[in-house]
Write an enzyme that holds these catalytic residues in place. Structure first.
Site, mmCIF file in Angstrom:
data_model
loop_
_atom_site.group_PDB
_atom_site.id
_atom_site.type_symbol
_atom_site.label_atom_id
_atom_site.label_comp_id
_atom_site.label_asym_id
_atom_site.label_seq_id
_atom_site.Cartn_x
_atom_site.Cartn_y
_atom_site.Cartn_z
ATOM 1 N N HIS A 197 -0.862 -0.570 0.225
ATOM 2 C CA HIS A 197 -1.664 -1.353 1.180
ATOM 3 C C HIS A 197 -1.744 -2.829 0.793
ATOM 4 O O HIS A 197 -2.028 -3.667 1.640
ATOM 5 C CB HIS A 197 -3.108 -0.845 1.200
ATOM 6 C CG HIS A 197 -3.381 0.268 2.174
ATOM 7 N ND1 HIS A 197 -2.917 0.272 3.460
ATOM 8 C CD2 HIS A 197 -4.125 1.392 2.043
ATOM 9 C CE1 HIS A 197 -3.358 1.369 4.077
ATOM 10 N NE2 HIS A 197 -4.089 2.073 3.232
ATOM 11 N N GLY A 215 -12.101 8.267 -0.220
ATOM 12 C CA GLY A 215 -11.451 8.501 -1.506
ATOM 13 C C GLY A 215 -11.234 7.204 -2.246
ATOM 14 O O GLY A 215 -11.463 7.115 -3.453
ATOM 15 N N ALA A 216 -10.817 6.171 -1.511
ATOM 16 C CA ALA A 216 -10.513 4.878 -2.119
ATOM 17 C C ALA A 216 -10.420 3.833 -1.022
ATOM 18 O O ALA A 216 -10.369 4.171 0.157
ATOM 19 C CB ALA A 216 -9.192 4.958 -2.876
ATOM 20 N N GLU A 267 -14.490 -1.572 5.293
ATOM 21 C CA GLU A 267 -13.657 -1.041 6.363
ATOM 22 C C GLU A 267 -14.392 0.113 7.029
ATOM 23 O O GLU A 267 -14.907 0.985 6.346
ATOM 24 C CB GLU A 267 -12.316 -0.538 5.836
ATOM 25 C CG GLU A 267 -11.344 -0.249 6.969
ATOM 26 C CD GLU A 267 -9.986 0.296 6.512
ATOM 27 O OE1 GLU A 267 -9.879 0.796 5.388
ATOM 28 O OE2 GLU A 267 -9.057 0.211 7.308
ATOM 29 N N HIS A 326 -0.978 4.861 -2.900
ATOM 30 C CA HIS A 326 -1.358 4.594 -1.500
ATOM 31 C C HIS A 326 -2.075 3.240 -1.393
ATOM 32 O O HIS A 326 -1.699 2.385 -0.591
ATOM 33 C CB HIS A 326 -2.262 5.741 -1.017
ATOM 34 C CG HIS A 326 -2.826 5.578 0.364
ATOM 35 N ND1 HIS A 326 -2.489 6.401 1.405
ATOM 36 C CD2 HIS A 326 -3.728 4.700 0.875
ATOM 37 C CE1 HIS A 326 -3.135 6.040 2.496
ATOM 38 N NE2 HIS A 326 -3.917 5.004 2.198
ATOM 39 N N GLU A 327 -3.083 3.056 -2.227
ATOM 40 C CA GLU A 327 -3.866 1.813 -2.139
ATOM 41 C C GLU A 327 -3.028 0.604 -2.530
ATOM 42 O O GLU A 327 -3.185 -0.482 -1.977
ATOM 43 C CB GLU A 327 -5.126 1.904 -3.007
ATOM 44 C CG GLU A 327 -6.059 3.069 -2.674
ATOM 45 C CD GLU A 327 -6.442 3.174 -1.210
ATOM 46 O OE1 GLU A 327 -6.509 2.119 -0.534
ATOM 47 O OE2 GLU A 327 -6.647 4.308 -0.721
HETATM 48 ZN ZN LIG Z 1 -5.251 3.827 3.273
#
Ligand SMILES: [Zn+2]
Length: 796
Positions: free
Chosen positions: A274, A235-236, A103, A270-271
């Site tokens: 997603h 971060g991730a 990404e 958070h991930e």
């Molecule tokens: Zn994100």
């Protein structure tokens, strides 16, 4: 064009860092096929088995098929990169792994593809590589065939997904597994680090459970990998079924601080959110990146709040997400949440406080306006309707509008399409409260502009709500107004200026979040010039004995930020932090532990007496409370000036959290020459690429590192560009550090960036320079401190 599937066979030479690809793409196209490809050497192309002409211009790879249906074959060659994008080499002590980061637009560095989020396809991956490595992808391996030193790992095809979500990792991974509700949860680390897997596994399972229930749909893949990558720009990253993290954002051991545990929980949630919002339903184009990011940011706090209620995590949301966004969005050099982007460098630069923090804050404001339950039902029907496909912001507003029967679209359009946000000027006029809105700009200029503001207020303890759509609103008030607060619990994305009313506004019995709101806005008005510095200091005085986490943290943040640009607040800051540490001394609750650690680090940097006292306990470092360790390292740097000891610790400690503590220590000296030595170390190759930014950020917090760090940036600028190529990381760091490092040399800084144009940093530099100019005006306004005047006199 319609892409059905990518079938990729990759032969990876792990030692020699290169790969050969054999790709078959099934597709339909009305005209010549246009794909993307970067740094790949195309060897052979065929269309349905026959020869075909092709051309490569920049990143555009065109195959001259004309109208076409069927299978395109491509043989090509590429390298495992030493950048932090594509399939890249991530080193650790004793080895490396190869891991992908795609990404936004780097899938094209691994395979020629139509690298656009709306062109979803199935991906079938087969990898041949050294048999002593493990290979991780989005799906669990279907078969592994070992043939002497080589092995072939075949993965079943993925569900339909966007190119940027494809993942490949190769290396000597250590894995810890758990199975829950039909899904395999696996934490993968480099050798020797899997002991940190217990906490993240628990958070991952609980997050999936939370989101399955909230979204009303099951997690879609048979397994979920959480991979700790030793070098990582962000971060991730939410690759479907194979989420990658910086080690510090995933692994937690017995020496981890609560501060880091909170971050880890938030990043994992958070991930995982997603996996639905982003992976299952994806934005049509990067214009709507914010929708992915803001939603995941907002949902993460919801999940963490349900998993760890004692953290009162919404307070961290207000401080971390909303405040950061209000700051960034108060500049002329901001952008609307929804922004037109075209080139890859533009795309990378919008992964910023606006896309994450402002978007998430607007979503929180929307939820408060539409109602929690309506909001949830709208989200569920959105996911159901667009699964395995793409959608835009409007599609989500439509669903929430239908569920809530409120005017969601009308409200959201303005907030999303206009840059900036309003300040509400509140004034008492007899028996009326007059509220006027205009755009808030930190440079003090005014711009008439209206937003539909979901207004909440409390007068004499009585709550009211209304949607303020005009520029001015007047509200009837009782004869006597004893107390007044707007923007209750800070759910709105706006500031409030209480014209001549600060004495009435302030009440010690108001909620901690409301107390926070007043002082947080007051700080912005002070920098802007609307509030006198003396009035601000008088307000701060009321917070000296503040007992609550959020408002106390905020005042500490403010005094520390001010200290980075002027020693004027040194005494106030010392007094505040000392008082706070006394009050926090015996508290055991986790938020107080976090707060104590931060306060101590900040005091250690500005108070030599305290630094010496803390340094005297450095021998007990191993047994100290984890949240206090950062402060002990800063104190060690300040009081001892022992560069070698800090460097040795940085190098020898395996944990990323420990490394990062000592990195901060390496730029916390009171001797400028030692801080400069640390910066030179950053560019010597002895410091990981991902740590260069950590050093830069921490150097910016130390006034004694300012001059050296600025000259280091000017000398190493091309090198910095090179290590962060393809990411938006440098742009974001510059936004943060330029307003501080540029103090007293704004012309020099401006000139430097005029002469060193770097398109991938343009937006960050513009914002940083604007903030620098604002800081200079502010410093001129408040004048030098008495101490500084004395120092100047002595020198002459
Ligand atoms: Zn994100």
């Amino acid at each position: 064009m319609q892409i059905e599937s990518y079938d990729l066979f990759l032969d990876v030479d792990f030692r020699k860092l290169r790969f050969d690809g054999k790709l078959k793409i099934r597709l339909d196209s009305e005209s010549d096929i246009k794909l993307n490809s970067v740094e790949l050497e195309i060897l052979e192309v065929d269309a349905n088995g026959g020869p075909v002409k092709y051309s490569l211009e920049g990143e555009d790879f065109t195959v001259r098929t004309g109208k076409f249906a069927g299978e395109l074959g491509i043989k090509y060659r590429g390298i495992i990169s030493d950048k932090l994008v594509g399939l890249y080499k991530a080193s650790y002590d004793g080895g490396y792994v190869a891991s992908t980061q795609f990404e936004a637009v780097s899938a094209r560095r691994l395979l020629p593809c139509l690298d656009h989020p709306a062109y979803k396809a199935d991906f079938k991956l087969t990898v041949r590589t050294d048999s002593d490595t493990s290979v991780i992808s989005n799906m669990p391996a279907a078969s592994v065939k070992v043939d002497g030193p080589r092995k072939t790992v075949e993965f079943p095809k993925t569900p339909r997904m966007s190119t940027y979500l494809l993942y490949l990792g190769i290396g000597n991974f250590e894995e810890v597994k758990d199975r829950f509700d039909g899904v395999d949860y696996i934490v993968a680390t480099v050798p020797g680090k899997s002991s940190g897997a217990t906490f993240p596994l628990g958070v991952a399972k609980d997050s999936v459970k939370f989101f399955e229930s909230y979204f009303g749909s099951k997690y879609n893949l048979p397994k979920l990998h959480l991979i700790a990558v030793p070098e990582f720009a962000a971060g991730a990253m939410e690759n479907w079924g194979a989420i990658t993290f910086r080690e510090i954002a995933l692994l937690v051991d017995k020496d981890s601080s609560i501060r880091i545990k909170k971050q880890v929980a938030e990043v994992i949630a958070h991930e995982i959110s997603h996996q639905w919002f982003g992976d299952l339903v994806t934005m049509k184009w990067w214009d709507d990146l914010w929708l992915n990011e803001s939603f995941a940011t907002f949902m993460a706090y919801k999940a963490v709040d349900s998993m760890f209620p004692k953290w009162v995590i919404w307070q961290d949301f207000v401080r971390g997400e909303t405040a950061g966004a209000l700051g960034r969005d108060s500049l002329v050099n901001t952008h609307p949440i929804e922004v037109k982007v075209n080139s890859p460098t533009e795309i990378e630069q919008i992964f910023d406080d606006i896309s994450y923090g402002k978007g998430a804050s607007i979503i929180r404001m929307l939820e408060a306006y539409a109602g929690e339950d309506h909001f949830m039902r709208g989200v569920r029907s959105y996911l159901e309707r667009y699964k395995f496909s793409n959608a835009a912001g409007n599609d989500l507003w439509n669903q929430i509008e239908q569920a809530s029967k409120t005017r969601v679209k009308a409200m959201m359009n303005d907030w999303i399409r206009k840059p900036g946000y309003p300040v509400l000027n509140v004034k008492l006029d007899g028996k009326k409260l007059i509220i006027r809105q205009q755009r808030f700009l930190l440079n003090g200029s005014s711009e008439p502009s209206n937003w539909p503001v979901p207004l909440t207020l409390k007068i004499n303890g009585k709550e009211q709500k209304l949607l303020m759509e005009r520029s001015e609103e007047s509200i009837a008030v009782p004869d006597r107004v004893d107390s007044l607060k707007l923007n209750l619990e800070q759910t709105g994305f706006y500031r409030v200026y209480y014209d001549g009313l600060y004495d009435r506004v302030w009440r010690s019995d108001m909620s901690p979040v409301d107390r926070y709101g007043i002082v947080s806005d007051a700080y912005a008005f002070t920098i802007q010039g609307k509030m006198d510095f003396s009035q601000y200091l008088a307000l701060i005085d009321r917070f000296m004995n503040e007992q609550e986490y959020l408002p106390a943290f905020e005042v500490s943040d403010q005094l520390s930020s001010l200290y980075t640009i002027t020693r004027r607040v040194e005494e106030t800051s010392r007094r505040f932090h000392r008082t706070q540490l006394r009050m926090l001394a015996n508290r055991k609750d986790e938020n107080s532990v976090v707060l104590r650690g931060s306060m101590a680090s900040r005091l250690a940097l500005i108070d030599m007496e305290y630094a010496r006292e803390l340094e005297s306990r450095f021998n007990d470092y191993e047994g100290a409370e984890p949240d206090m360790k950062q402060a002990m390292v800063v104190a060690h740097a300040q009081a001892s000036g022992d560069f070698e000891s800090l460097l040795k610790n940085y190098k020898n400690r395996p944990s990323e959290e420990e490394k990062s503590r000592f990195l901060v220590g390496l730029t916390s000296f009171s001797q400028p020459s030692l801080n400069s030595r640390a910066m030179d170390l950053a560019s010597s190759g002895e410091v990981k690429k991902q740590h260069v930014g950590t050093l830069l950020g921490s150097a910016a917090r130390n006034p004694d590192a300012r001059d050296g760090t600025w000259s280091w940036i000017t000398e190493k600028f091309e090198w910095l560009r090179n290590i962060y190529e393809g990411t938006g990381v440098l742009s974001r760091y510059l936004t943060y550090v330029l307003p501080i490092l540029g103090i007293d040399r704004p012309e020099e800084v401006t000139r430097f960036f005029a002469q060193h144009k770097a398109p991938e940093t343009t937006k960050g530099v513009e914002a940083g320079l604007e903030k620098l100019r604002i800081n200079q005006v502010f410093l001129k306004r408040i004048g030098p401190s008495e101490k500084q005047i004395v120092e100047v006199k002595e020198r002459h």
